[in-house]
Design an enzyme around this catalytic site. Structure first.
Site, PDB file in Angstrom:
ATOM      1  N   HIS A   1       0.810  -1.223   0.000  1.00 55.30           N
ATOM      2  CA  HIS A   1       0.000   0.000   0.000  1.00 55.30           C
ATOM      3  C   HIS A   1       0.840   1.269   0.000  1.00 55.30           C
ATOM      4  O   HIS A   1       0.368   2.321  -0.418  1.00 55.30           O
ATOM      5  CB  HIS A   1      -0.948  -0.008   1.207  1.00 55.30           C
TER       6      HIS A   1
ATOM      7  N   HIS B   1       4.749   8.472  13.385  1.00 55.47           N
ATOM      8  CA  HIS B   1       3.871   7.345  13.702  1.00 55.47           C
ATOM      9  C   HIS B   1       4.699   6.113  14.056  1.00 55.47           C
ATOM     10  O   HIS B   1       5.859   5.991  13.680  1.00 55.47           O
ATOM     11  CB  HIS B   1       2.902   7.027  12.563  1.00 55.47           C
TER      12      HIS B   1
END
Length: 314
Positions: free
Chosen positions: A115, A179
């Site tokens: 992705h 993140h």
């Protein structure tokens, strides 16, 4: 204007665990506007810098950088699956040029991407094969990791190659910002997962891939309730990073160690190196102007979510 850039965060959680509709609408408008600008630029070649998440690259052979001569998207987390439109002759010439410049770039004639590559091609270009694309993997999750300096030099080498093509070139950077989702670490996993990270994780059966998706969704649900369940997002650092790329101060990051970046903003924040490579490649085409900066911390997606465009000034 012979070169254009767009960098965009990606997240596997889109459609699986989303923020409120107003945030979704805001992000959708940012992406829509970026896509319209790219369509107006009408690139003749796309260079996409992106990471992998143990879907295409594993510890059996883990290069710091790899250029795909051919590439296939696997369709994880519901992202697009299929063949990327890689111009093999251009990719081979690029690899030769980059190696000659002193950057040890690996190549793959059977690259698998996830992705991290598929989302920007889908969201910004409208598909995997809409434009000729050179897919450039940057190792951002599997230590030992390349440094900011080496990534910057990689981008510069690729940019100097594309500068000589006399084409309209679009540079894309995918990932970040701050993140730390639950990505397995080789030093901390059991023998079965270690084997997956060393190569048996290629072509996972559907039930195992579904279980992986569900683990990430559960982690996101917990993170929304308590950001101490994972490394907290760091909006202050994210905005500093956006200042750096916006002002073409990329070399300021050279002395930021991998360990310190992980401590500041989370272990997957290294994906911003794909942005650094893209901006460095753009800079090789000449001075640039950055536009359309966007940032929002989105806990549901476990990401400081960023977006920015830039174009050369000539």
């Amino acid at each position: 204007m012979n070169a254009y850039l767009h960098c965009l965060s990606h997240t596997p959680l889109i459609g699986h665990f989303d923020p409120n509709q107003d945030v979704l609408d805001e992000v959708a408008e940012v992406v829509r506007a970026a896509r319209a600008r790219i369509e107006a630029f009408n690139p003749e070649l796309v260079v996409l810098f992106a990471p992998d998440h143990y879907n295409g690259f594993f510890y059996d052979v883990m290069p710091p950088f790899c250029l795909g001569m051919e590439a296939e998207a696997i369709g994880d987390f519901g992202s697009l699956a299929g063949t990327l439109s890689v111009p093999k002759d251009v990719a081979e010439a690029c690899a030769e040029s980059v190696l000659t410049s002193g950057i040890d770039l690996a190549v793959s004639y059977r690259m698998q991407v996830d992705h991290g590559f598929a989302q920007p091609l889908d969201f910004l270009l409208g598909g995997l094969d809409k434009y000729p694309v050179l897919p450039v993997f940057v190792n951002c999750v599997a230590p030992p990791l390349p440094t900011f300096e080496r990534v910057r030099l990689l981008g510069d080498a690729i940019g100097r190659f594309t500068r000589g093509l006399n084409k309209r070139v679009l540079f894309l950077g995918s990932g970040g910002l701050s993140h730390q989702p639950p990505v397995p670490e080789l030093a901390k996993v059991d023998a079965r997962m270690a084997d997956r990270l060393m190569g048996s994780g290629r072509n996972l059966p559907p039930e195992e891939r579904d279980a992986r998706t569900q683990r990430v969704v559960v982690a996101a649900e917990r993170f929304v309730e308590n950001q101490n369940t994972l490394h907290p997002l760091n909006p202050k650092w994210d905005r500093y990073f956006l200042d750096v790329v916006e002002q073409d101060l990329l070399s300021q990051l050279d002395d930021l160690s991998n360990a310190h970046l992980s401590e500041l903003a989370g272990k997957s924040t290294h994906e911003v190196k794909a942005w650094v490579a893209a901006f460095s490649a753009l800079s090789a085409h000449g001075a640039y102007t950055a536009t359309d900066r966007y940032y929002r911390p989105i806990p549901e997606w476990i990401a400081g979510f960023g977006s920015i465009s830039a174009h050369t000034q000539r």
